[in-house]
Design a protein around this motif. Structure first.
Motif, PDB file in Angstrom:
ATOM      1  N   MET A   1       0.846  -1.192   0.000  1.00 52.61           N
ATOM      2  CA  MET A   1       0.000   0.000   0.000  1.00 52.61           C
ATOM      3  C   MET A   1       0.882   1.244   0.000  1.00 52.61           C
ATOM      4  O   MET A   1       1.942   1.263   0.616  1.00 52.61           O
ATOM      5  CB  MET A   1      -0.904   0.000   1.232  1.00 52.61           C
ATOM      6  N   GLU A   2       0.422   2.330  -0.658  1.00 54.05           N
ATOM      7  CA  GLU A   2       1.174   3.560  -0.693  1.00 54.05           C
ATOM      8  C   GLU A   2       0.288   4.711  -0.253  1.00 54.05           C
ATOM      9  O   GLU A   2      -0.933   4.689  -0.406  1.00 54.05           O
ATOM     10  CB  GLU A   2       1.710   3.838  -2.105  1.00 54.05           C
ATOM     11  N   SER A   3       0.911   5.743   0.325  1.00 58.46           N
ATOM     12  CA  SER A   3       0.182   6.950   0.686  1.00 58.46           C
ATOM     13  C   SER A   3      -0.003   7.813  -0.552  1.00 58.46           C
ATOM     14  O   SER A   3       0.465   7.496  -1.644  1.00 58.46           O
ATOM     15  CB  SER A   3       0.960   7.706   1.767  1.00 58.46           C
ATOM     16  N   MET A   4      -0.679   8.975  -0.394  1.00 60.75           N
ATOM     17  CA  MET A   4      -0.968   9.839  -1.532  1.00 60.75           C
ATOM     18  C   MET A   4       0.304  10.346  -2.208  1.00 60.75           C
ATOM     19  O   MET A   4       0.313  10.624  -3.397  1.00 60.75           O
ATOM     20  CB  MET A   4      -1.841  11.022  -1.076  1.00 60.75           C
ATOM     21  N   ASP A   5       1.410  10.487  -1.445  1.00 57.99           N
ATOM     22  CA  ASP A   5       2.655  10.953  -2.043  1.00 57.99           C
ATOM     23  C   ASP A   5       3.500   9.798  -2.560  1.00 57.99           C
ATOM     24  O   ASP A   5       4.676   9.960  -2.849  1.00 57.99           O
ATOM     25  CB  ASP A   5       3.455  11.804  -1.048  1.00 57.99           C
ATOM     26  N   ARG A   6       2.895   8.617  -2.699  1.00 55.03           N
ATOM     27  CA  ARG A   6       3.515   7.412  -3.250  1.00 55.03           C
ATOM     28  C   ARG A   6       4.550   6.801  -2.317  1.00 55.03           C
ATOM     29  O   ARG A   6       5.310   5.923  -2.709  1.00 55.03           O
ATOM     30  CB  ARG A   6       4.180   7.697  -4.610  1.00 55.03           C
ATOM     31  N   THR A   7       4.581   7.240  -1.070  1.00 53.64           N
ATOM     32  CA  THR A   7       5.503   6.661  -0.095  1.00 53.64           C
ATOM     33  C   THR A   7       4.919   5.362   0.449  1.00 53.64           C
ATOM     34  O   THR A   7       3.774   5.351   0.918  1.00 53.64           O
ATOM     35  CB  THR A   7       5.750   7.623   1.073  1.00 53.64           C
ATOM     36  N   PRO A   8       5.645   4.261   0.376  1.00 51.87           N
ATOM     37  CA  PRO A   8       5.102   3.001   0.894  1.00 51.87           C
ATOM     38  C   PRO A   8       4.769   3.116   2.386  1.00 51.87           C
ATOM     39  O   PRO A   8       5.515   3.724   3.162  1.00 51.87           O
ATOM     40  CB  PRO A   8       6.239   2.008   0.660  1.00 51.87           C
ATOM     41  N   ILE A   9       3.636   2.559   2.759  1.00 49.79           N
ATOM     42  CA  ILE A   9       3.243   2.522   4.167  1.00 49.79           C
ATOM     43  C   ILE A   9       3.863   1.289   4.816  1.00 49.79           C
ATOM     44  O   ILE A   9       3.698   0.176   4.336  1.00 49.79           O
ATOM     45  CB  ILE A   9       1.707   2.492   4.310  1.00 49.79           C
ATOM     46  N   ARG A  10       4.587   1.509   5.897  1.00 55.76           N
ATOM     47  CA  ARG A  10       5.240   0.412   6.615  1.00 55.76           C
ATOM     48  C   ARG A  10       4.548   0.201   7.951  1.00 55.76           C
ATOM     49  O   ARG A  10       4.428   1.126   8.765  1.00 55.76           O
ATOM     50  CB  ARG A  10       6.723   0.721   6.813  1.00 55.76           C
ATOM     51  N   LEU A  11       4.131  -1.015   8.194  1.00 56.11           N
ATOM     52  CA  LEU A  11       3.352  -1.339   9.383  1.00 56.11           C
ATOM     53  C   LEU A  11       4.097  -0.996  10.674  1.00 56.11           C
ATOM     54  O   LEU A  11       3.495  -0.516  11.645  1.00 56.11           O
ATOM     55  CB  LEU A  11       3.002  -2.830   9.350  1.00 56.11           C
ATOM     56  N   THR A  12       5.412  -1.216  10.712  1.00 52.15           N
ATOM     57  CA  THR A  12       6.169  -0.975  11.944  1.00 52.15           C
ATOM     58  C   THR A  12       6.226   0.498  12.317  1.00 52.15           C
ATOM     59  O   THR A  12       6.563   0.832  13.459  1.00 52.15           O
ATOM     60  CB  THR A  12       7.608  -1.511  11.821  1.00 52.15           C
ATOM     61  N   GLN A  13       5.910   1.394  11.401  1.00 53.69           N
ATOM     62  CA  GLN A  13       5.946   2.823  11.718  1.00 53.69           C
ATOM     63  C   GLN A  13       4.713   3.274  12.496  1.00 53.69           C
ATOM     64  O   GLN A  13       4.646   4.430  12.931  1.00 53.69           O
ATOM     65  CB  GLN A  13       6.071   3.643  10.423  1.00 53.69           C
ATOM     66  N   TYR A  14       3.769   2.368  12.700  1.00 55.10           N
ATOM     67  CA  TYR A  14       2.549   2.712  13.420  1.00 55.10           C
ATOM     68  C   TYR A  14       2.573   2.264  14.881  1.00 55.10           C
ATOM     69  O   TYR A  14       1.569   2.347  15.579  1.00 55.10           O
ATOM     70  CB  TYR A  14       1.329   2.132  12.695  1.00 55.10           C
TER      71      TYR A  14
ATOM     72  N   THR B   1      -6.960   4.379   9.048  1.00 53.42           N
ATOM     73  CA  THR B   1      -5.583   4.646   8.620  1.00 53.42           C
ATOM     74  C   THR B   1      -4.990   3.498   7.830  1.00 53.42           C
ATOM     75  O   THR B   1      -4.328   3.707   6.805  1.00 53.42           O
ATOM     76  CB  THR B   1      -4.686   4.927   9.846  1.00 53.42           C
ATOM     77  N   LEU B   2      -5.195   2.283   8.305  1.00 54.70           N
ATOM     78  CA  LEU B   2      -4.626   1.098   7.668  1.00 54.70           C
ATOM     79  C   LEU B   2      -5.749   0.244   7.083  1.00 54.70           C
ATOM     80  O   LEU B   2      -6.843   0.160   7.661  1.00 54.70           O
ATOM     81  CB  LEU B   2      -3.833   0.274   8.691  1.00 54.70           C
ATOM     82  N   PRO B   3      -5.507  -0.385   5.946  1.00 52.22           N
ATOM     83  CA  PRO B   3      -6.566  -1.168   5.288  1.00 52.22           C
ATOM     84  C   PRO B   3      -7.014  -2.355   6.122  1.00 52.22           C
ATOM     85  O   PRO B   3      -6.199  -3.038   6.742  1.00 52.22           O
ATOM     86  CB  PRO B   3      -5.915  -1.620   3.974  1.00 52.22           C
ATOM     87  N   MET B   4      -8.304  -2.608   6.103  1.00 50.00           N
ATOM     88  CA  MET B   4      -8.837  -3.757   6.830  1.00 50.00           C
ATOM     89  C   MET B   4      -8.360  -5.072   6.218  1.00 50.00           C
ATOM     90  O   MET B   4      -8.343  -6.100   6.896  1.00 50.00           O
ATOM     91  CB  MET B   4     -10.360  -3.700   6.862  1.00 50.00           C
ATOM     92  N   GLU B   5      -7.959  -5.027   4.944  1.00 55.87           N
ATOM     93  CA  GLU B   5      -7.396  -6.234   4.328  1.00 55.87           C
ATOM     94  C   GLU B   5      -6.123  -6.668   5.062  1.00 55.87           C
ATOM     95  O   GLU B   5      -5.840  -7.863   5.159  1.00 55.87           O
ATOM     96  CB  GLU B   5      -7.083  -5.981   2.849  1.00 55.87           C
ATOM     97  N   TRP B   6      -5.373  -5.704   5.571  1.00 56.83           N
ATOM     98  CA  TRP B   6      -4.184  -6.037   6.346  1.00 56.83           C
ATOM     99  C   TRP B   6      -4.567  -6.690   7.662  1.00 56.83           C
ATOM    100  O   TRP B   6      -3.901  -7.613   8.124  1.00 56.83           O
ATOM    101  CB  TRP B   6      -3.350  -4.781   6.602  1.00 56.83           C
ATOM    102  N   ALA B   7      -5.634  -6.203   8.285  1.00 56.63           N
ATOM    103  CA  ALA B   7      -6.104  -6.823   9.525  1.00 56.63           C
ATOM    104  C   ALA B   7      -6.477  -8.281   9.275  1.00 56.63           C
ATOM    105  O   ALA B   7      -6.183  -9.163  10.096  1.00 56.63           O
ATOM    106  CB  ALA B   7      -7.298  -6.054  10.081  1.00 56.63           C
ATOM    107  N   ALA B   8      -7.109  -8.527   8.137  1.00 59.85           N
ATOM    108  CA  ALA B   8      -7.468  -9.908   7.797  1.00 59.85           C
ATOM    109  C   ALA B   8      -6.222 -10.772   7.636  1.00 59.85           C
ATOM    110  O   ALA B   8      -6.204 -11.940   8.028  1.00 59.85           O
ATOM    111  CB  ALA B   8      -8.304  -9.926   6.513  1.00 59.85           C
ATOM    112  N   GLU B   9      -5.155 -10.196   7.057  1.00 62.28           N
ATOM    113  CA  GLU B   9      -3.915 -10.943   6.895  1.00 62.28           C
ATOM    114  C   GLU B   9      -3.265 -11.250   8.248  1.00 62.28           C
ATOM    115  O   GLU B   9      -2.704 -12.327   8.453  1.00 62.28           O
ATOM    116  CB  GLU B   9      -2.940 -10.162   6.010  1.00 62.28           C
ATOM    117  N   VAL B  10      -3.326 -10.304   9.174  1.00 61.00           N
ATOM    118  CA  VAL B  10      -2.801 -10.543  10.524  1.00 61.00           C
ATOM    119  C   VAL B  10      -3.524 -11.722  11.162  1.00 61.00           C
ATOM    120  O   VAL B  10      -2.902 -12.648  11.702  1.00 61.00           O
ATOM    121  CB  VAL B  10      -2.954  -9.277  11.398  1.00 61.00           C
ATOM    122  N   LEU B  11      -4.859 -11.702  11.080  1.00 56.37           N
ATOM    123  CA  LEU B  11      -5.644 -12.782  11.676  1.00 56.37           C
ATOM    124  C   LEU B  11      -5.389 -14.113  10.970  1.00 56.37           C
ATOM    125  O   LEU B  11      -5.356 -15.166  11.612  1.00 56.37           O
ATOM    126  CB  LEU B  11      -7.126 -12.431  11.623  1.00 56.37           C
ATOM    127  N   ARG B  12      -5.179 -14.066   9.666  1.00 53.88           N
ATOM    128  CA  ARG B  12      -4.884 -15.298   8.932  1.00 53.88           C
ATOM    129  C   ARG B  12      -3.551 -15.884   9.377  1.00 53.88           C
ATOM    130  O   ARG B  12      -3.417 -17.106   9.537  1.00 53.88           O
ATOM    131  CB  ARG B  12      -4.869 -15.020   7.412  1.00 53.88           C
TER     132      ARG B  12
END
Length: 331
Positions: free
Chosen positions: A1-14, A113-124
């Motif tokens: 996933m990328e933010s509006m400025d095309r910067t990749p979103i990194r989970l550990t930064q949250y 802030t973070l996609p729910m698809e990522w939450a599904a991946e965490v649970l998987r």
């Protein structure tokens, strides 16, 4: 996933911390827990010695093991984070000599802030590790939170005659460690740089089921898992609870590839430094250098078992000795 400025979103930064590095420091936690009453005569293991899980007697031979563990992201890949968090939570049951029988999810997620698809991946990821452990996942609980957190509450069973606890050590027993150290400094480097360390992921996702079973079969009755307080912190809690001291052979302790480089390059978490500060008054380090001290105090996420006894295939890193001036002597 990328933010509006095309910067990749990194989970550990949250997450302000990462994995078990986000724990409340051990000294502060002990102050909070001091004086709490035991509420049941059937409680075999409670909070008095900071053991890995609580145990209540179901009958004369069987105990129910209860634990919970959750934390902020330790890696950027959500599926891998889920696997690590599940392995870490299940480890508490194995450290008591038990077998997990049911887990429920604990999920905090910044849904705007973070996609729910990522939450599904965490649970998987968590479900896949629990499945490998033979432990069903029966739902759980979720909340909308500014900081992502995931883990599990796990219930297990244990034969009370084969229970492992951290106050059952006695002088003369060897100390075995079933996983190498260095997870914390590699995770800190990953959070700072994005570099992925497969050796750290492999260690964190490895279940402690075989190590726990091997320790029980070898007759061990004293163990703990090495997580947020580092090897020195968990060893100190073990010897203090058991009324003994320990000799730790620094050159016998194994480390993951790249761990020493990470320390030398300054990738040391605040949690590791707090661990070292907490145990320093109780440890005779001799001439051991600062980098080695930090590695021995390094925050571990889903680390190995520290067992008072010999575990087949695991290195012996020291021994328990009669109580002396220092709780731990490093040689």
């Amino acid at each position: 996933m990328e933010s509006m400025d095309r910067t990749p979103i990194r989970l550990t930064q949250y997450g302000r911390g990462g994995g078990c590095a986000c724990k409340i420091p051990p000294g502060e936690l002990e102050e909070v827990l001091s004086g709490l009453p035991q509420l049941s005569q059937n409680l075999v293991v409670g909070a008095e010695h900071g053991d890995d899980a609580a145990v209540v007697a179901l009958d004369a031979s069987t105990g129910v093991v209860a634990t919970t563990d959750f934390f902020t992201p330790v890696v950027d890949d959500p599926y891998t984070w889920g696997r690590i968090a599940a392995a870490n939570a299940l480890s508490d049951v194995y450290a008591m000599g038990g077998r997990p029988v049911l887990a429920v999810n604990l999920l905090c997620w910044p849904r705007e802030t973070l996609p729910m698809e990522w939450a599904a991946e965490v649970l998987r990821g968590g479900a896949d590790v629990a499945r490998a452990a033979g432990c069903p996942v029966g739902g759980g609980h979720s909340v909308d939170d500014a900081e992502p957190k995931y883990g599990m509450a796990v219930t297990g069973v244990v034969d009370l005659d084969r229970l492992m606890r951290n106050d059952a050590g006695r002088a003369g027993l060897p100390l075995s460690l079933t996983k190498p150290l260095g997870i914390g400094v590699l995770n800190t480097r990953h959070k700072a740089t994005g570099e992925v360390f497969p050796q750290a992921i492999a260690a964190m996702t490895e279940l402690n089921d075989r190590a726990g079973a091997a320790a029980v079969e070898a007759g061990a009755r004293c163990a703990t898992d090495v997580t947020g307080f580092g090897l020195l912190g968990h060893l100190y809690k073990l010897v203090r609870a058991s009324g003994v001291s320990a000799v730790l052979h620094a050159d016998a302790v194994g480390y993951l590839e790249g761990a020493r480089d990470a320390v030398e390059d300054g990738f040391v978490s605040g949690g590791t430094r707090r661990n070292l500060s907490w145990v320093e008054p109780h440890v005779d380090f001799g001439s051991l250098g600062e980098d080695d001290r930090l590695l021995l105090a390094d925050v571990q996420t889903s680390g190995g078992l520290l067992v008072a006894g010999e575990v087949p295939g695991a290195p012996v890193i020291g021994e328990l000795v009669p109580a002396g001036p220092a709780a731990i002597t490093v040689r």
